[in-house]
Design a protein around this motif. Structure first.
Motif, mmCIF file in Angstrom:
data_model
loop_
_atom_site.group_PDB
_atom_site.id
_atom_site.type_symbol
_atom_site.label_atom_id
_atom_site.label_comp_id
_atom_site.label_asym_id
_atom_site.label_seq_id
_atom_site.Cartn_x
_atom_site.Cartn_y
_atom_site.Cartn_z
ATOM 1 N N MET D 189 -26.472 -0.555 20.945
ATOM 2 C CA MET D 189 -26.797 -0.371 22.359
ATOM 3 C C MET D 189 -28.213 0.159 22.554
ATOM 4 O O MET D 189 -28.725 0.149 23.671
ATOM 5 C CB MET D 189 -25.791 0.620 22.970
ATOM 6 C CG MET D 189 -25.810 0.704 24.474
ATOM 7 S SD MET D 189 -25.271 -0.840 25.246
ATOM 8 C CE MET D 189 -23.550 -0.462 25.630
ATOM 9 N N THR D 190 -28.845 0.595 21.486
ATOM 10 C CA THR D 190 -30.150 1.241 21.660
ATOM 11 C C THR D 190 -31.233 0.594 20.787
ATOM 12 O O THR D 190 -31.749 -0.464 21.137
ATOM 13 C CB THR D 190 -30.048 2.756 21.364
ATOM 14 O OG1 THR D 190 -29.529 2.959 20.043
ATOM 15 C CG2 THR D 190 -29.151 3.442 22.390
ATOM 16 N N TRP D 191 -31.535 1.194 19.666
ATOM 17 C CA TRP D 191 -32.724 0.735 18.927
ATOM 18 C C TRP D 191 -32.594 -0.683 18.407
ATOM 19 O O TRP D 191 -33.603 -1.395 18.358
ATOM 20 C CB TRP D 191 -33.097 1.733 17.820
ATOM 21 C CG TRP D 191 -32.111 1.905 16.698
ATOM 22 C CD1 TRP D 191 -31.103 2.811 16.632
ATOM 23 C CD2 TRP D 191 -32.056 1.140 15.486
ATOM 24 N NE1 TRP D 191 -30.412 2.680 15.460
ATOM 25 C CE2 TRP D 191 -30.979 1.657 14.729
ATOM 26 C CE3 TRP D 191 -32.806 0.086 14.970
ATOM 27 C CZ2 TRP D 191 -30.634 1.149 13.476
ATOM 28 C CZ3 TRP D 191 -32.467 -0.419 13.718
ATOM 29 C CH2 TRP D 191 -31.390 0.103 12.982
ATOM 30 N N ARG D 192 -31.383 -1.101 18.070
ATOM 31 C CA ARG D 192 -31.266 -2.493 17.599
ATOM 32 C C ARG D 192 -31.506 -3.473 18.745
ATOM 33 O O ARG D 192 -31.848 -4.635 18.518
ATOM 34 C CB ARG D 192 -29.889 -2.737 16.978
ATOM 35 C CG ARG D 192 -29.769 -2.138 15.603
ATOM 36 C CD ARG D 192 -28.753 -2.839 14.704
ATOM 37 N NE ARG D 192 -28.523 -2.011 13.523
ATOM 38 C CZ ARG D 192 -27.436 -1.254 13.340
ATOM 39 N NH1 ARG D 192 -26.454 -1.265 14.210
ATOM 40 N NH2 ARG D 192 -27.339 -0.513 12.242
ATOM 41 N N ALA D 193 -31.319 -2.985 19.963
ATOM 42 C CA ALA D 193 -31.589 -3.821 21.140
ATOM 43 C C ALA D 193 -33.017 -3.642 21.660
ATOM 44 O O ALA D 193 -33.390 -4.248 22.660
ATOM 45 C CB ALA D 193 -30.593 -3.507 22.246
ATOM 46 N N GLY D 194 -33.787 -2.794 20.989
ATOM 47 C CA GLY D 194 -35.182 -2.635 21.405
ATOM 48 C C GLY D 194 -35.484 -1.371 22.202
ATOM 49 O O GLY D 194 -36.603 -1.201 22.688
ATOM 50 N N VAL D 195 -34.493 -0.495 22.329
ATOM 51 C CA VAL D 195 -34.725 0.750 23.073
ATOM 52 C C VAL D 195 -35.563 1.710 22.225
ATOM 53 O O VAL D 195 -35.265 1.928 21.054
ATOM 54 C CB VAL D 195 -33.376 1.406 23.463
ATOM 55 C CG1 VAL D 195 -33.591 2.799 24.037
ATOM 56 C CG2 VAL D 195 -32.630 0.507 24.450
ATOM 57 N N ASP D 196 -36.611 2.276 22.865
ATOM 58 C CA ASP D 196 -37.478 3.223 22.158
ATOM 59 C C ASP D 196 -37.012 4.665 22.318
ATOM 60 O O ASP D 196 -37.190 5.481 21.426
ATOM 61 C CB ASP D 196 -38.916 3.115 22.692
ATOM 62 C CG ASP D 196 -39.533 1.770 22.396
ATOM 63 O OD1 ASP D 196 -39.574 1.382 21.210
ATOM 64 O OD2 ASP D 196 -39.946 1.082 23.349
ATOM 65 N N VAL D 197 -36.482 4.956 23.495
ATOM 66 C CA VAL D 197 -36.083 6.343 23.751
ATOM 67 C C VAL D 197 -34.861 6.337 24.664
ATOM 68 O O VAL D 197 -34.779 5.558 25.619
ATOM 69 C CB VAL D 197 -37.247 7.164 24.354
ATOM 70 C CG1 VAL D 197 -37.782 6.553 25.631
ATOM 71 C CG2 VAL D 197 -36.840 8.614 24.607
ATOM 72 N N LEU D 198 -33.926 7.202 24.327
ATOM 73 C CA LEU D 198 -32.651 7.266 25.050
ATOM 74 C C LEU D 198 -32.472 8.643 25.666
ATOM 75 O O LEU D 198 -32.651 9.656 24.994
ATOM 76 C CB LEU D 198 -31.508 7.018 24.050
ATOM 77 C CG LEU D 198 -30.081 7.357 24.536
ATOM 78 C CD1 LEU D 198 -29.622 6.387 25.616
ATOM 79 C CD2 LEU D 198 -29.101 7.349 23.354
ATOM 80 N N SER D 199 -32.108 8.660 26.946
ATOM 81 C CA SER D 199 -31.582 9.884 27.552
ATOM 82 C C SER D 199 -30.079 9.856 27.342
ATOM 83 O O SER D 199 -29.383 9.075 27.997
ATOM 84 C CB SER D 199 -31.863 9.915 29.056
ATOM 85 O OG SER D 199 -33.224 9.883 29.337
ATOM 86 N N LEU D 200 -29.605 10.694 26.451
ATOM 87 C CA LEU D 200 -28.194 10.683 26.087
ATOM 88 C C LEU D 200 -27.504 11.815 26.835
ATOM 89 O O LEU D 200 -27.667 12.987 26.497
ATOM 90 C CB LEU D 200 -28.064 10.857 24.560
ATOM 91 C CG LEU D 200 -26.682 11.089 23.975
ATOM 92 C CD1 LEU D 200 -25.686 10.047 24.454
ATOM 93 C CD2 LEU D 200 -26.752 11.082 22.460
ATOM 94 N N GLY D 201 -26.741 11.429 27.847
ATOM 95 C CA GLY D 201 -26.184 12.421 28.767
ATOM 96 C C GLY D 201 -24.840 12.952 28.338
ATOM 97 O O GLY D 201 -23.934 12.178 28.050
ATOM 98 N N GLY D 202 -24.713 14.266 28.336
ATOM 99 C CA GLY D 202 -23.436 14.892 28.053
ATOM 100 C C GLY D 202 -22.809 15.535 29.277
ATOM 101 O O GLY D 202 -21.588 15.642 29.376
ATOM 102 N N THR D 203 -23.640 15.942 30.229
ATOM 103 C CA THR D 203 -23.148 16.759 31.336
ATOM 104 C C THR D 203 -22.146 16.014 32.206
ATOM 105 O O THR D 203 -21.167 16.597 32.676
ATOM 106 C CB THR D 203 -24.339 17.240 32.195
ATOM 107 O OG1 THR D 203 -25.350 17.768 31.333
ATOM 108 C CG2 THR D 203 -23.915 18.289 33.185
ATOM 109 N N LYS D 204 -22.366 14.736 32.424
ATOM 110 C CA LYS D 204 -21.447 13.981 33.281
ATOM 111 C C LYS D 204 -20.158 13.623 32.539
ATOM 112 O O LYS D 204 -19.237 13.079 33.123
ATOM 113 C CB LYS D 204 -22.122 12.699 33.786
ATOM 114 C CG LYS D 204 -23.145 12.965 34.908
ATOM 115 C CD LYS D 204 -23.701 11.666 35.465
ATOM 116 C CE LYS D 204 -24.271 11.844 36.862
ATOM 117 N NZ LYS D 204 -25.500 12.603 36.941
#
Lengths: 338, 338, 338, 338
Positions: D189-204
């Motif tokens: 879902m992230t770097w293999r798809a080309g994402v450079d930076v992820l905001s990984l949310g825990g609060t919600k």
């Protein structure tokens, strides 16, 4: 008897003539005109820097702040002399253009950063995440005290800065005067000494409003252009800015004018030297000097209409321009002598 | 056949003469000169606004962005037309000068914000803490589509804006052209219609580089001055900027030049109207028009050396300047007609 | 033997219990919960300030920088002690939040701004357009040197600041410790002394992460809220921040914890006093002290696992927390004594 | 019957237990604690990204704005969906953290950027000096409409963005819900798809306040750390933030909680489907749905104490949390049905 600032002087006729000549027909805007193309070539040749990029603005503050923004991120610091123009006279322009970087003030006598001062600043810097990171060294030549760095002095400071990963900016609002003093070539005073970007000032040396940002690292050029536009400093009718500077370089006019202004300051310094109770605060290297004079001397000068900045405690700043004459200088000295 | 922009035109001789006349001896810098004092008075008189404050800059982007910063905090929004110059052509200058406010784009036909569009933007705005707060309305007259707001239209939009607590800015890069079109007085087009601050553009109407920020609320004057300095837009030799504008106002020259440019655009529009397959995109209210033409027409014009912006799909922008002549217009029309 | 910082301490059980109690069912987010409402009332009562507005954040840097932004425009300056936390330990947060204002560093012994230093800064400030304008005084109590201002000292400095038109901010990262030292009421230490906005720190005195911005001028409240959101400091599940602070104020717990930490520092100071070759650098007014010790003493302490900051030349910082014990202190002293 | 937001839910007991366990003795501050070290390793393992850098903050707005600032210079633009959280719900935080970049709004149905919309934005961008330069693509998964991008969809959009030189950010405030929907691995879902930076949310999804910025390009790590500190987002007692997230990942708890919330939304959607006059506005892919209901249905629900956002014209947003139960859902449906 106007010694308040070189930025109050008129332009020499050659500059006005150049403006009138440039005022012919339509010309492409935003720097795509023939004057700009020729000027770029001229500067590259003068600086022996065929890859350099040149972008014009109309104030020294803009040239400085844009240059610093290229080398200083928001979480960075610019190291500069405690009394640098960028620190004291630009109403926070460096902070504005860098999005909130800090200026870290460095000590040094006679308006010049000393190697010891710079080493202390570099080695004493907190490199933890709690502090802004030293990013750029900014030198001023002619300094705010009217003194001049030699190319060797610049090279020594730039080498220190670079060994800590900093970029190097030269505020050359009076660059021509510094060249005239030292006889150095533009290249020796800048990129050969480690300077990355130069604010090359024309306004204080006879131009109407023209300053060049000279980038010795052309990879920064596009960023500079975008920042310039975004800051409202992309003049549409650029031909008029370029034309001023073209005429200024023509036949070495810029250096002749600077040399003349320097000579007037030397004459003034010599005259002050002979006045009982007068004292020069710094070496007089270029076209600007700082002196302490008896109150009575100031009173006579002011009464006679002399204009210059008084700075308290009997001190004052006296600036000579390209058009200051022997007669101006002698008249001022005469009022001082009483 | 240069129709690319009015900012590629030269200056009329009267402006160059004024510059040469201003080039006499020393003059106090940073706006403390006699030209600036006279110009301030002239503008106050022209606008019937004795309290107005006037500050000069040298680009329209600077005038706009500084004006907006006075009325828009970082957590605010500027409401402007979807295709406003401040939105599309200033590389984010408003965002820079406001420290990151947003532009909220408002719809409206023919380049003008409609009352409905503005009401929708004002009433639809999220006024919770999660959204930036609408703070300033920015109108452009002449608009980016070459159309003109009447004073009544401006007053209606300004009233809406003010009823929601917004300040009102007028981008008058071509203000003189709008006056020439409507015959309105400067006062009726601005403060009497609710405008708080005007970017009064001279550069596109014959000046070398001169724009005035006219503050109808003088309480903002000191802030404007500090922001101008901090942005590098406090020209030291201000006399040359002021002198241009003085000569421009002299004897109504500014309006005469604008009226001429408008007349040339009207002539061009009439000619295009008569060309098979040509179409005007918007009403031609001032000195700038947008048209769609057959590919062959463009090809002939370009081959003949005509310069103007093509915008895809056969559309183009054609701008007339103070020095555009009947012959220029007729020559362009001739190439279009083939 | 952990004396590195009070921000490395755990929370007392009462705080954890409060968090667990707050963790019941759904609660409105962004501060619309019952904990926040009660806490606001509590703070208003404690400060005898029924109009005060209270907004929570989770770091002291955020509380400080947001507070400063309310009183310092981009073209302004914050006056603060040369070694203030905002100047040295926040990586330029004040510059970021104010959009590029300057910090103007003021001198004063023992970490406290002196009246003379402040007068010099205020009267020496360049009030021309070329310089940023002094806008806000920021004091720190407990200071970065571990010393404490009395309410009278704060009032004297605030009066000077206000006579020059500045706002007054108090960085109270260790506010409870300053109250415990002086026995002053919260009101006397703040608004009655002229403070406009307080960063009321809980984290260094036993909370997990909770700091309150207390606005004695409620007219600034909405701006604070927007700036807080825009800075990413509007915590969604605010109940957990508020609940910490509620439990902290309960029964005077905050002052008891602070008084204990202060007492531990006093014990440590007394012990150091008795050590040959040890020297205290500043008066020990609160829970933090700075000392110079022989190298051998440091070596023994470090070998025994003591943790604290060494600052060169034999100096170190030692901070006591709410949970520091007599035994911790005595053990550290024993290693120092050898 | 609380369906207003997942950020109003309490934390599961396991999180509170982890906080209590973390509350033992002193721990190094600013992320130098053991919890942070373990969490970093856990995330690297989960994402199959041994080089990734992980930095914690406490709000989603901070995670997003800091991430964007790494990839978007002040003269840049972030491309995002017209209704992205960063565009509509963060009060200009991206503009603040980037020092005034623009958000360029891209169209696409069901809250997701379409390839056509992105191509139009990229190819239509003005790449001249007069416009901000597209610099970063920001996607949101789960989207603001409650829909989910598959890894293949993200990869296709990221590829387009990268072919134009943009960085790619993923706003994963509800990242776990998107994983639960698709069954995709974090890496896919992230770097293999080309994402450079992820905001990984825990609060919600059940945490008190914990969000991770996951940098797949570790070269940006130091800049992120400095920007975080400067923004007041470097929590001193970081162990408590890290401990929350450690417990969240433990045994797949994060995905279980997300899957449960998704299932509740599916149950709600199914129930709404069966209600006469009710209509779902978008596909219900995760834990959030948008519906249009008759006025009477809203009236009954509100009368019964149901809490959720109404958005005009009978539409509303309903969000399910990790602790929403079948009974909650059925009770809400019963009030809607009447």
């Amino acid at each position: 008897m106007f010694f308040a600032s070189d930025n109050a002087a008129p332009c020499p006729p050659a500059i006005m003539d150049a403006l009138v000549r440039a005022n012919e027909g339509f010309a492409k805007s935003y720097g795509a005109d023939a004057h700009m193309a020729r000027l770029r070539d001229t500067i590259r040749t003068l600086f022996d820097a065929p890859e350099a990029e040149v972008h014009l603005v109309t104030t020294g503050t803009a040239a400085n702040a844009l240059s610093l923004a290229l080398y200083t991120p928001p979480y960075g610091a610019v190291l500069c002399h405690r009394h640098a123009h960028i620190a004291e006279d630009e109403c926070g322009a460096p902070e504005f253009f860098t999005a909130g970087a800090k200026l870290q003030l460095v000590d040094g006598v006679d308006g010049k950063i000393s190697a010891d001062g710079l080493i202390a600043a570099l080695e004493g810097a907190d490199r933890s995440v709690h502090a802004v990171q030293p990013s750029c060294l900014s030198l001023t030549n002619v300094s705010e005290a009217g003194t001049v760095y030699t190319p060797a002095e610049i090279a020594a400071l730039a080498k220190l800065a670079k060994s800590h990963g900093l970029g190097v900016h030269l505020d050359g609002a009076r660059f021509a005067n510094a060249l005239a003093t030292t006889g150095a070539t533009p290249a020796d005073m800048t990129w050969r000494a480690g300077v990355d970007v130069l604010s090359l000032g024309g306004t204080k040396n006879g131009l109407m409003a023209a300053e060049a940002v000279v980038l010795f690292n052309p990879a920064k050029s596009w960023e500079l252009e975008l920042r310039r536009k975004r800051a409202g400093h992309l003049t549409s009718k650029m031909r008029y800015v370029a034309a001023q500077m073209e005429a200024w370089f023509e036949g070495g006019r810029w250096l002749d004018m600077a040399a003349h202004a320097n000579a007037m300051a030397a004459r003034l310094a010599a005259g002050l030297h002979a006045i009982e109770g007068a004292e020069l605060l710094y070496p007089v290297d270029a076209n600007m000097l700082f002196a302490r004079l008896p109150d009575a001397a100031h009173a006579r000068a002011k009464a006679a209409g002399a204009q210059y900045h008084e700075m308290g405690d009997g001190t004052c700043r006296l600036v000579c321009a390209w058009c200051t004459t022997d007669a101006h200088v002698d008249a001022l000295l005469a009022t001082f002598r009483g």
